[in-house]
Design a protein around this motif. Structure first.
Motif, PDB file in Angstrom:
ATOM      1  N   ALA A 206       0.812  -1.225   0.000  1.00  0.00           N
ATOM      2  CA  ALA A 206       0.000   0.000   0.000  1.00  0.00           C
ATOM      3  C   ALA A 206       0.839   1.265   0.000  1.00  0.00           C
ATOM      4  O   ALA A 206       0.626   2.181  -0.806  1.00  0.00           O
ATOM      5  N   LYS A 207       1.816   1.351   0.904  1.00  0.00           N
ATOM      6  CA  LYS A 207       2.584   2.583   1.057  1.00  0.00           C
ATOM      7  C   LYS A 207       3.565   2.813  -0.090  1.00  0.00           C
ATOM      8  O   LYS A 207       4.158   3.887  -0.181  1.00  0.00           O
ATOM      9  N   SER A 208       3.712   1.813  -0.956  1.00  0.00           N
ATOM     10  CA  SER A 208       4.688   1.913  -2.040  1.00  0.00           C
ATOM     11  C   SER A 208       4.081   2.392  -3.346  1.00  0.00           C
ATOM     12  O   SER A 208       4.761   2.374  -4.372  1.00  0.00           O
ATOM     13  N   GLY A 209       2.828   2.812  -3.335  1.00  0.00           N
ATOM     14  CA  GLY A 209       2.216   3.219  -4.591  1.00  0.00           C
ATOM     15  C   GLY A 209       1.345   4.447  -4.459  1.00  0.00           C
ATOM     16  O   GLY A 209       0.889   4.816  -3.370  1.00  0.00           O
ATOM     17  N   PHE A 210       1.127   5.106  -5.595  1.00  0.00           N
ATOM     18  CA  PHE A 210       0.163   6.200  -5.653  1.00  0.00           C
ATOM     19  C   PHE A 210      -0.499   6.193  -7.025  1.00  0.00           C
ATOM     20  O   PHE A 210      -0.011   5.572  -7.976  1.00  0.00           O
ATOM     21  N   THR A 211      -1.637   6.865  -7.102  1.00  0.00           N
ATOM     22  CA  THR A 211      -2.392   6.982  -8.347  1.00  0.00           C
ATOM     23  C   THR A 211      -2.503   8.455  -8.680  1.00  0.00           C
ATOM     24  O   THR A 211      -2.879   9.261  -7.820  1.00  0.00           O
ATOM     25  N   ALA A 212      -2.161   8.830  -9.904  1.00  0.00           N
ATOM     26  CA  ALA A 212      -2.145  10.238 -10.290  1.00  0.00           C
ATOM     27  C   ALA A 212      -3.158  10.504 -11.396  1.00  0.00           C
ATOM     28  O   ALA A 212      -3.333   9.687 -12.299  1.00  0.00           O
ATOM     29  N   ALA A 213      -3.820  11.654 -11.319  1.00  0.00           N
ATOM     30  CA  ALA A 213      -4.834  12.017 -12.313  1.00  0.00           C
ATOM     31  C   ALA A 213      -4.835  13.517 -12.537  1.00  0.00           C
ATOM     32  O   ALA A 213      -4.604  14.303 -11.610  1.00  0.00           O
ATOM     33  N   TYR A 214      -5.119  13.907 -13.777  1.00  0.00           N
ATOM     34  CA  TYR A 214      -5.256  15.325 -14.092  1.00  0.00           C
ATOM     35  C   TYR A 214      -6.611  15.858 -13.642  1.00  0.00           C
ATOM     36  O   TYR A 214      -7.616  15.130 -13.624  1.00  0.00           O
ATOM     37  N   VAL A 215      -6.609  17.138 -13.272  1.00  0.00           N
ATOM     38  CA  VAL A 215      -7.856  17.852 -13.024  1.00  0.00           C
ATOM     39  C   VAL A 215      -8.393  18.316 -14.380  1.00  0.00           C
ATOM     40  O   VAL A 215      -7.717  19.041 -15.112  1.00  0.00           O
ATOM     41  N   GLU A 216      -9.590  17.882 -14.699  1.00  0.00           N
ATOM     42  CA  GLU A 216     -10.186  18.239 -15.997  1.00  0.00           C
ATOM     43  C   GLU A 216     -10.965  19.550 -15.919  1.00  0.00           C
ATOM     44  O   GLU A 216     -10.841  20.411 -16.783  1.00  0.00           O
ATOM     45  N   TYR A 217     -11.765  19.687 -14.874  1.00  0.00           N
ATOM     46  CA  TYR A 217     -12.562  20.900 -14.687  1.00  0.00           C
ATOM     47  C   TYR A 217     -12.599  21.255 -13.203  1.00  0.00           C
ATOM     48  O   TYR A 217     -12.406  20.393 -12.339  1.00  0.00           O
ATOM     49  N   THR A 218     -12.886  22.526 -12.922  1.00  0.00           N
ATOM     50  CA  THR A 218     -13.184  22.948 -11.548  1.00  0.00           C
ATOM     51  C   THR A 218     -14.461  23.777 -11.557  1.00  0.00           C
ATOM     52  O   THR A 218     -14.826  24.365 -12.574  1.00  0.00           O
ATOM     53  N   LYS A 219     -15.133  23.764 -10.424  1.00  0.00           N
ATOM     54  CA  LYS A 219     -16.372  24.545 -10.289  1.00  0.00           C
ATOM     55  C   LYS A 219     -16.615  24.797  -8.815  1.00  0.00           C
ATOM     56  O   LYS A 219     -15.894  24.264  -7.951  1.00  0.00           O
ATOM     57  N   THR A 220     -17.629  25.573  -8.507  1.00  0.00           N
ATOM     58  CA  THR A 220     -18.082  25.730  -7.127  1.00  0.00           C
ATOM     59  C   THR A 220     -19.567  25.414  -7.074  1.00  0.00           C
ATOM     60  O   THR A 220     -20.306  25.645  -8.045  1.00  0.00           O
ATOM     61  N   ALA A 221     -20.003  24.892  -5.945  1.00  0.00           N
ATOM     62  CA  ALA A 221     -21.417  24.604  -5.720  1.00  0.00           C
ATOM     63  C   ALA A 221     -21.705  24.824  -4.245  1.00  0.00           C
ATOM     64  O   ALA A 221     -21.060  24.215  -3.387  1.00  0.00           O
ATOM     65  N   GLY A 222     -22.649  25.742  -3.956  1.00  0.00           N
ATOM     66  CA  GLY A 222     -22.962  26.044  -2.572  1.00  0.00           C
ATOM     67  C   GLY A 222     -21.788  26.592  -1.804  1.00  0.00           C
ATOM     68  O   GLY A 222     -21.670  26.388  -0.590  1.00  0.00           O
ATOM     69  N   GLY A 223     -20.873  27.252  -2.508  1.00  0.00           N
ATOM     70  CA  GLY A 223     -19.685  27.806  -1.875  1.00  0.00           C
ATOM     71  C   GLY A 223     -18.534  26.834  -1.742  1.00  0.00           C
ATOM     72  O   GLY A 223     -17.461  27.204  -1.266  1.00  0.00           O
ATOM     73  N   ARG A 224     -18.725  25.569  -2.161  1.00  0.00           N
ATOM     74  CA  ARG A 224     -17.675  24.556  -2.070  1.00  0.00           C
ATOM     75  C   ARG A 224     -16.950  24.424  -3.403  1.00  0.00           C
ATOM     76  O   ARG A 224     -17.583  24.270  -4.459  1.00  0.00           O
ATOM     77  N   ALA A 225     -15.619  24.458  -3.374  1.00  0.00           N
ATOM     78  CA  ALA A 225     -14.816  24.222  -4.570  1.00  0.00           C
ATOM     79  C   ALA A 225     -14.816  22.732  -4.882  1.00  0.00           C
ATOM     80  O   ALA A 225     -14.714  21.889  -3.989  1.00  0.00           O
ATOM     81  N   ILE A 226     -14.921  22.402  -6.161  1.00  0.00           N
ATOM     82  CA  ILE A 226     -14.946  21.006  -6.615  1.00  0.00           C
ATOM     83  C   ILE A 226     -13.979  20.860  -7.771  1.00  0.00           C
ATOM     84  O   ILE A 226     -13.989  21.657  -8.717  1.00  0.00           O
ATOM     85  N   ALA A 227     -13.125  19.840  -7.684  1.00  0.00           N
ATOM     86  CA  ALA A 227     -12.216  19.512  -8.777  1.00  0.00           C
ATOM     87  C   ALA A 227     -12.651  18.181  -9.380  1.00  0.00           C
ATOM     88  O   ALA A 227     -12.755  17.178  -8.672  1.00  0.00           O
TER      89      ALA A 227
END
Length: 449
Positions: free
Chosen positions: A300-321
């Motif tokens: 578990a500690k030997s790996g990570f998963t990486a992804a690009y952020v495609e879009y961002t927005k806000t809803a109800g004052g909350r930021a969403i990526a």
């Protein structure tokens, strides 16, 4: 005791080095490789070494990696070169273990639903089998009788019985396998079962092992060791009542929990061995061979998963990526976030750590349901399209065990080694699934232009 400090192999600086190299080499690309998994093979080797060193040389032990945690054949082959065996829980994992080059006698077959075909194959190959129920024991009797008629005097396989020590559950019910009503094993404390087990071993000289597994994430080392103590006590009782050393080995399972909240590994193998010395000293008497079945804690500690952020927005004052990493690569986290939280790190388009004032943000995946979130209100530098997020501690399960919701494609997984001069080298562990492969798997044909 385990040194609680993170090592260089668990450092944010090392992950950033790997991520930046992956971007430079196009393994992460905003057009063609939006999502990928990475396994640090140097860190894996260090973890396996710590496992080997934790058990004293006086104990004859086989550490069988639980293939369910990461069944990629190149990963299994790497673990084989590091001296591990392999624990499998079905015909697919058995085929993967054999393809990775494991000798059958270093493979352990566990499953509560083994078919006659699967059992016959395991016995023919000489794979170790842990019987899960009284009915499976009867099925093994029938198969061995058939083999005896063909001239086989005794099974090639090590054959044992899995008991449920019924010592209780941990903090995650779904991963606790030694509760009073668990579906796994023969319930040791149920009326008459201990006596019936002694009789079963008396009548079957080829029954020579006992197996137990208390659970995994959420179970403490003390609880795990208490389960092992119950199995060791039963082994000693069987040998004493039969007047011979029939139970020669104990398969003590795996399940050491992982710290998903920091770069610390969590309880170390040496700490677990100390708890075993307290609760189950018979394990170190020299009277039993030992098998372990660690999975998540190895990778578990030997790996990570990486992804690009495609879009961002806000809803109800909350930021969403919105990213490409969601339920298909973080299934447990999405469906049970309280039990399976993940750390997230934020990076710019080059892979460098992103700076800025932390802002509470939801990190969302691409799947078509509202709960597809890998993090909720997580404080991170404000993300923008083109940035990268990394899901940490995901070397076991996660990207290597994808979920096919929305027919989302399986991402590539890369192995990583870092030379002493800082040079990063990648090796493909699983290539990304193509649309054509998806169509073939789901009974379709690609539409011609």
């Amino acid at each position: 005791m385990t040194d609680p400090r993170p090592t260089a192999l668990q450092s944010p600086e090392r992950r950033e080095l790997i991520l930046r190299a992956a971007v430079r080499e196009g393994l992460l690309d905003p057009e063609d490789a939006l999502l990928a998994g990475f396994i640090d093979l140097d860190a894996v080797a260090a973890t396996v070494d710590s496992l080997h060193r934790a058990f004293p040389d006086s104990v004859d032990v086989l550490h069988a990696f639980a293939a369910k945690a990461n069944s990629l054949v190149p990963v299994l082959a790497e673990l084989r070169t590091l001296g591990m065996g392999c624990e499998v829980a079905g015909p697919g994992e058995l085929a993967q273990a054999l393809a990775a080059g494991f000798d059958p006698e270093r493979i352990v077959f566990d499953s509560p639903a083994k078919t006659r075909r699967e059992l016959r194959q395991a016995l023919d190959l000489g794979v170790a089998v842990n019987i899960d129920s009284w009915q499976e024991l009867a099925r093994i009797d029938e198969l061995l009788a058939d083999k005896a008629e063909s001239g086989a005097l005794e099974p090639r396989s090590r054959i044992g019985v899995r008991i449920n020590p019924q010592v209780g559950g941990g903090s995650i019910g779904a991963t606790s396998t030694a509760t009073a009503n668990s579906k796994f094993g023969i319930a040791l404390a149920d009326e008459g079962n201990a006596e019936r087990l002694v009789a079963a071993f008396r009548e079957r000289p080829w029954l020579t092992w006992l197996h137990c597994h208390v659970g995994s994430q959420g179970c403490t080392p003390d609880l795990m060791a208490e389960g092992v103590a119950a199995a060791a006590g039963l082994a000693q009782r069987i040998n004493a009542e039969l007047g011979r050393r029939q139970v020669v080995g104990l398969d003590i399972g795996g399940g050491l929990p992982v710290d998903f909240h920091s770069d610390l590994a969590g309880p170390g193998y040496d700490e677990y061995v100390e708890r075993l010395r307290v609760h189950a000293p018979a394990l170190f008497s020299g009277g039993f061979r030992v098998v372990t079945e660690f999975g998540r804690s190895v990778l578990a500690k030997s790996g990570f998963t990486a992804a690009y952020v495609e879009y961002t927005k806000t809803a109800g004052g909350r930021a969403i990526a919105i990213t490409s990493a969601g339920v298909q690569v973080a299934t447990r986290t999405v469906f049970a976030p309280e039990s399976w939280p993940l750390r997230i790190s934020a990076h710019d388009a080059t892979g460098a750590a992103k700076r800025g004032e932390p802002v509470a943000q939801d990190i969302a995946g691409p799947a078509c349901f509202a709960g597809d979130l890998v993090a909720r209100a997580r404080a991170l530098p404000l993300l923008e399209p083109g940035d990268i997020v990394a899901l940490l501690d995901t070397g076991a399960y996660y990207a290597t065990t994808p979920f096919a919701y929305n027919s989302l494609l399986e991402p590539a997984v890369h192995g990583v080694r870092v030379a002493s001069d800082g040079t990063v080298r990648f090796g493909l562990l699983r290539r990304a699934q193509t649309v054509e492969e998806l169509l073939a798997r789901t009974g379709g044909r690609p539409r011609r232009p």
